[in-house]
Design an enzyme around this catalytic site. Structure first.
Site, PDB file in Angstrom:
ATOM      1  N   ASP A 127       0.866  -1.183   0.100  1.00 43.77           N
ATOM      2  CA  ASP A 127       0.192  -0.253  -0.032  1.00 43.77           C
ATOM      3  C   ASP A 127       0.893   1.079  -0.032  1.00 43.77           C
ATOM      4  OD1 ASP A 127      -1.914   1.783   0.339  1.00 43.77           O
ATOM      5  OD2 ASP A 127      -2.497   1.187   2.285  1.00 43.77           O
ATOM      6  N   GLU A 150       2.923   7.465 -28.580  1.00 47.40           N
ATOM      7  CA  GLU A 150       4.038   8.330 -28.182  1.00 47.40           C
ATOM      8  C   GLU A 150       4.101   9.697 -27.947  1.00 47.40           C
ATOM      9  OE1 GLU A 150       7.661   7.612 -26.110  1.00 47.40           O
ATOM     10  OE2 GLU A 150       6.361   6.104 -26.803  1.00 47.40           O
ATOM     11  N   GLU A 151       3.274  10.422 -28.594  1.00 49.73           N
ATOM     12  CA  GLU A 151       3.031  11.736 -28.735  1.00 49.73           C
ATOM     13  C   GLU A 151       2.126  12.394 -27.735  1.00 49.73           C
ATOM     14  OE1 GLU A 151       2.218   9.874 -31.245  1.00 49.73           O
ATOM     15  OE2 GLU A 151       0.569  10.100 -32.325  1.00 49.73           O
TER      16      GLU A 151
END
Ligand SMILES: *[C@@H]1O[C@H](CO)[C@@H](O)[C@H](O)[C@H]1NC(C)=O
Ligand SMILES: *[C@@H]1O[C@H](CO)[C@@H](O)[C@H](O)[C@H]1NC(C)=O
Ligand SMILES: *[C@@H]1O[C@H](CO)[C@@H](O)[C@H](O)[C@H]1NC(C)=O
Length: 374
Positions: A127, A150-151
């Site tokens: 946690d 990716e852009e």
């Protein structure tokens, strides 16, 4: 079973054992992770190890924030460290995304502080550093498989220093979904119970214990109220189960030979219905009928929180702990998932199986992909 399959399952069983066994000691040694290096998600265990090794008890999360900031920046994310008030003044929420726009379809988020209990505090293995490591590994694995652009525009990662409620102004979810990470034993949460905090106080009259008549014992008054409270029947519901109550703090008195003038207690109710006012009325009646001198207050309440679970292939679960999910406003779907069990979190038994951590990477990837392809 084919010999190869057998060898693989023996190997994976020993990976799982390794971390669980190592984690019983107060520090996880390097060799635990070396014995358990998985092939599937190369960054996963190294990242989890780094996160667990950096202490980050609530209110001082600076070091782990800086680590994540560097880690994500090195991998090409645009990283924004949002200062968070309070604590030691050195705490930041880390918000990271690909490309130039911080508006994304999916926000994947968890918290990086490890909660401090009154006696024991966990190192955050479960946690929620397990969630953080698995979330980052999932996004990285989707990048490798060209499952996200990716852009940018698809996914943002947000690691909160303490509480999401501090984020509502800057990162409200305009996108399609927010995926929260807390230990859910690898299941998708259908919801979690609500919370009602209860403060009880009794005032008496101090005096010598040998002469009780002119005094009034505040502890006796309080205890009568508490005893009755514990027998009160609180409303339940089909979906969320029983409403439960824990008296967690009790204080009062100065010495065994002095009649106590003050006593107080606090309790936390885990609400299984949104009938908060009814629950308050039941509690007040139970306490006051048994002990009219007890003052009751209800400083905080939040009804049960339903959570989206419309993704196939997951077991689902109702959780009995609270989260900050209701505090992150916005018109988006909300999912809650994470590796590990709350039953070991916050304790010195906190540990996580490597196989659970790997399954979490897979499951977070599935959740993100399903939302993106809707
Ligand atoms: C997101 O980008 C907008 C526009 O550039 C900016 O005003 C805002 O502060 C950014 N929010 C975060 C959390 O980075
Ligand atoms: C809920 O409360 C009832 C009655 O007190 C009890 O019999 C039952 O076992 C409880 N259920 C759970 C899941 O604890
Ligand atoms: C619950 O009680 C509060 C305070 O008395 C009141 O403001 C609120 O409207 C009540 N809520 C409901 C749902 O009755």
């Amino acid at each position: 079973m084919k010999p190869l399959g057998l060898i693989l399952s023996l190997l994976s069983a020993s990976f799982s054992l390794a971390i669980a066994r190592c984690a019983r000691h107060s520090t996880i040694t390097r060799s635990c992770y070396e014995k358990a290096t998985p092939q599937q998600f190369p960054e996963l265990l190294e990242l989890h190890k780094s996160l667990v090794e950096i202490p980050s008890v609530s209110d001082s999360e600076g070091a782990v924030g800086r680590f994540l900031q560097d880690y994500l920046a090195q991998r090409g994310y645009t990283v924004y460290a949002q200062p968070v008030e309070g604590g030691d003044g050195d705490r930041h929420n880390i918000f990271a995304y690909l490309g130039g726009s911080n508006r994304t379809q999916v926000l994947v988020t968890s918290h990086i502080d490890t909660r401090r209990g009154t006696e024991l505090w966990g190192r955050g293995t479960v946690d929620a550093k397990g969630s953080v490591a698995a979330q980052i590994a999932a996004v990285e694995s989707l990048r490798r498989g060209h499952g996200i652009a990716e852009e940018g525009g698809d996914v943002a990662l947000l690691t909160a220093a303490a509480a999401w409620r501090r984020l509502t102004t800057s990162v409200s979810g305009d996108g399609r979904a927010v995926i929260f990470g807390e230990p859910t034993e690898g299941k998708l949460a259908r919801g979690h119970k609500g919370i009602l905090s209860v403060s009880l106080a009794a005032a008496g009259k101090a005096g010598h214990s040998g002469y009780p008549e002119p005094g009034a014992n505040a502890i006796d008054t309080l205890v009568r109220g508490l005893a009755s409270l514990q027998l009160a029947e609180l409303p339940r519901s089909e979906e969320f189960g029983n409403t439960t109550l824990n008296v967690g703090v009790i204080q009062g008195g100065v010495a065994d030979n002095v009649i106590p003038a003050q006593a107080s207690a606090s309790a936390l109710v885990r609400l299984a219905t949104d009938r908060v006012n009814d629950t308050i009325a039941i509690i007040e009646r139970a306490v006051h009928e048994a002990s009219p001198g007890v003052q009751t207050e209800f400083p905080y309440s939040q009804g049960p929180v339903p959570i989206d679970y419309d993704v196939e292939g997951f077991e689902t679960v109702i959780l009995n702990y609270g989260t900050d999910i209701p505090n992150l406003k916005g018109n988006h779907k909300r999912y809650l998932y994470g590796p590990g069990s709350i039953h070991v979190a916050h304790s010195d038994q906190e540990h996580l199986d490597v196989s659970d951590l790997e399954a979490a990477v897979q499951d977070y990837s599935t959740l993100i992909s399903k939302v993106l392809t809707r």
